[in-house]
Design a protein around this motif. Structure first.
Motif, PDB file in Angstrom:
ATOM      1  N   MET A   1       0.841  -1.180   0.000  1.00 53.12           N
ATOM      2  CA  MET A   1       0.000   0.000   0.000  1.00 53.12           C
ATOM      3  C   MET A   1       0.885   1.241   0.000  1.00 53.12           C
ATOM      4  N   LEU A   2       0.508   2.233  -0.762  1.00 52.39           N
ATOM      5  CA  LEU A   2       1.244   3.491  -0.806  1.00 52.39           C
ATOM      6  C   LEU A   2       1.056   4.273   0.482  1.00 52.39           C
ATOM      7  N   LYS A   3       2.074   5.040   0.841  1.00 51.15           N
ATOM      8  CA  LYS A   3       1.997   5.888   2.021  1.00 51.15           C
ATOM      9  C   LYS A   3       2.184   7.339   1.597  1.00 51.15           C
ATOM     10  N   LEU A   4       1.461   8.231   2.254  1.00 48.60           N
ATOM     11  CA  LEU A   4       1.525   9.645   1.917  1.00 48.60           C
ATOM     12  C   LEU A   4       1.522  10.474   3.187  1.00 48.60           C
ATOM     13  N   SER A   5       2.399  11.477   3.222  1.00 49.43           N
ATOM     14  CA  SER A   5       2.387  12.460   4.305  1.00 49.43           C
ATOM     15  C   SER A   5       2.064  13.814   3.690  1.00 49.43           C
ATOM     16  N   VAL A   6       1.063  14.465   4.247  1.00 50.24           N
ATOM     17  CA  VAL A   6       0.694  15.814   3.815  1.00 50.24           C
ATOM     18  C   VAL A   6       1.129  16.747   4.938  1.00 50.24           C
ATOM     19  N   VAL A   7       2.009  17.683   4.635  1.00 43.48           N
ATOM     20  CA  VAL A   7       2.540  18.604   5.634  1.00 43.48           C
ATOM     21  C   VAL A   7       1.968  19.993   5.363  1.00 43.48           C
ATOM     22  N   ILE A   8       1.342  20.575   6.396  1.00 40.18           N
ATOM     23  CA  ILE A   8       0.653  21.853   6.245  1.00 40.18           C
ATOM     24  C   ILE A   8       1.175  22.844   7.283  1.00 40.18           C
ATOM     25  N   PRO A   9       1.814  23.932   6.836  1.00 44.77           N
ATOM     26  CA  PRO A   9       2.210  24.967   7.785  1.00 44.77           C
ATOM     27  C   PRO A   9       0.984  25.767   8.215  1.00 44.77           C
ATOM     28  N   VAL A  10       0.949  26.158   9.483  1.00 46.80           N
ATOM     29  CA  VAL A  10      -0.204  26.883  10.032  1.00 46.80           C
ATOM     30  C   VAL A  10       0.296  28.107  10.770  1.00 46.80           C
ATOM     31  N   TYR A  11      -0.291  29.265  10.443  1.00 51.96           N
ATOM     32  CA  TYR A  11      -0.010  30.496  11.184  1.00 51.96           C
ATOM     33  C   TYR A  11      -1.298  31.299  11.268  1.00 51.96           C
ATOM     34  N   ASN A  12      -1.862  31.378  12.446  1.00 55.54           N
ATOM     35  CA  ASN A  12      -3.090  32.130  12.700  1.00 55.54           C
ATOM     36  C   ASN A  12      -4.211  31.761  11.726  1.00 55.54           C
ATOM     37  N   GLU A  13      -4.557  30.500  11.697  1.00 56.66           N
ATOM     38  CA  GLU A  13      -5.583  29.996  10.784  1.00 56.66           C
ATOM     39  C   GLU A  13      -6.772  29.368  11.513  1.00 56.66           C
ATOM     40  N   GLU A  14      -7.065  29.808  12.724  1.00 54.83           N
ATOM     41  CA  GLU A  14      -8.100  29.164  13.521  1.00 54.83           C
ATOM     42  C   GLU A  14      -9.445  29.056  12.808  1.00 54.83           C
ATOM     43  N   GLY A  15      -9.784  29.998  11.968  1.00 56.25           N
ATOM     44  CA  GLY A  15     -11.065  29.971  11.283  1.00 56.25           C
ATOM     45  C   GLY A  15     -11.133  28.999  10.120  1.00 56.25           C
ATOM     46  N   ASN A  16     -10.005  28.447   9.726  1.00 61.72           N
ATOM     47  CA  ASN A  16      -9.952  27.578   8.549  1.00 61.72           C
ATOM     48  C   ASN A  16      -9.591  26.125   8.841  1.00 61.72           C
ATOM     49  N   LEU A  17      -9.106  25.835  10.009  1.00 59.98           N
ATOM     50  CA  LEU A  17      -8.510  24.526  10.276  1.00 59.98           C
ATOM     51  C   LEU A  17      -9.492  23.364  10.229  1.00 59.98           C
ATOM     52  N   ASP A  18     -10.671  23.524  10.804  1.00 62.12           N
ATOM     53  CA  ASP A  18     -11.640  22.418  10.779  1.00 62.12           C
ATOM     54  C   ASP A  18     -12.057  22.093   9.346  1.00 62.12           C
ATOM     55  N   ALA A  19     -12.331  23.120   8.553  1.00 61.53           N
ATOM     56  CA  ALA A  19     -12.732  22.893   7.152  1.00 61.53           C
ATOM     57  C   ALA A  19     -11.575  22.310   6.344  1.00 61.53           C
ATOM     58  N   LEU A  20     -10.375  22.821   6.550  1.00 56.54           N
ATOM     59  CA  LEU A  20      -9.205  22.309   5.832  1.00 56.54           C
ATOM     60  C   LEU A  20      -8.990  20.835   6.154  1.00 56.54           C
ATOM     61  N   HIS A  21      -9.014  20.501   7.419  1.00 56.57           N
ATOM     62  CA  HIS A  21      -8.849  19.097   7.814  1.00 56.57           C
ATOM     63  C   HIS A  21      -9.945  18.239   7.202  1.00 56.57           C
ATOM     64  N   GLY A  22     -11.175  18.693   7.258  1.00 56.28           N
ATOM     65  CA  GLY A  22     -12.285  17.920   6.715  1.00 56.28           C
ATOM     66  C   GLY A  22     -12.149  17.642   5.231  1.00 56.28           C
ATOM     67  N   GLU A  23     -11.759  18.637   4.460  1.00 56.74           N
ATOM     68  CA  GLU A  23     -11.604  18.472   3.011  1.00 56.74           C
ATOM     69  C   GLU A  23     -10.450  17.532   2.670  1.00 56.74           C
ATOM     70  N   ILE A  24      -9.315  17.736   3.324  1.00 56.80           N
ATOM     71  CA  ILE A  24      -8.149  16.895   3.041  1.00 56.80           C
ATOM     72  C   ILE A  24      -8.423  15.455   3.469  1.00 56.80           C
ATOM     73  N   ASP A  25      -8.988  15.274   4.654  1.00 55.66           N
ATOM     74  CA  ASP A  25      -9.268  13.931   5.156  1.00 55.66           C
ATOM     75  C   ASP A  25     -10.263  13.203   4.247  1.00 55.66           C
TER      76      ASP A  25
END
Length: 64
Positions: A1-25
């Motif tokens: 099985m292939l493995k993938l790591s998605v690395v996301i830098p975060v700086y003052n993104e509290e309003g976007n994190l739940d949606a970003l995680h949901g879309e990527i996941d």
């Protein structure tokens, strides 16, 4: 099985994190691979660190 790591830098993104995680996941779940999502907090001064900890506690594929 292939493995993938998605690395996301975060700086003052509290309003976007739940949606970003949901879309990527949702996208990664449709693929046939083993994955992890790594959020790297770059010194946020808002609520981003607390939100990231909450996301990581709920999703075994997330690292902070």
């Amino acid at each position: 099985m292939l493995k993938l790591s998605v690395v996301i830098p975060v700086y003052n993104e509290e309003g976007n994190l739940d949606a970003l995680h949901g879309e990527i996941d949702a996208s990664l779940k449709r693929m046939d691979l083993d994955y992890e999502i790594i959020f790297v907090d770059d010194g946020s001064r808002d609520g981003s660190p607390a939100i990231l900890r909450k996301i990581a506690a709920a999703d075994k594929n997330v690292r902070v």
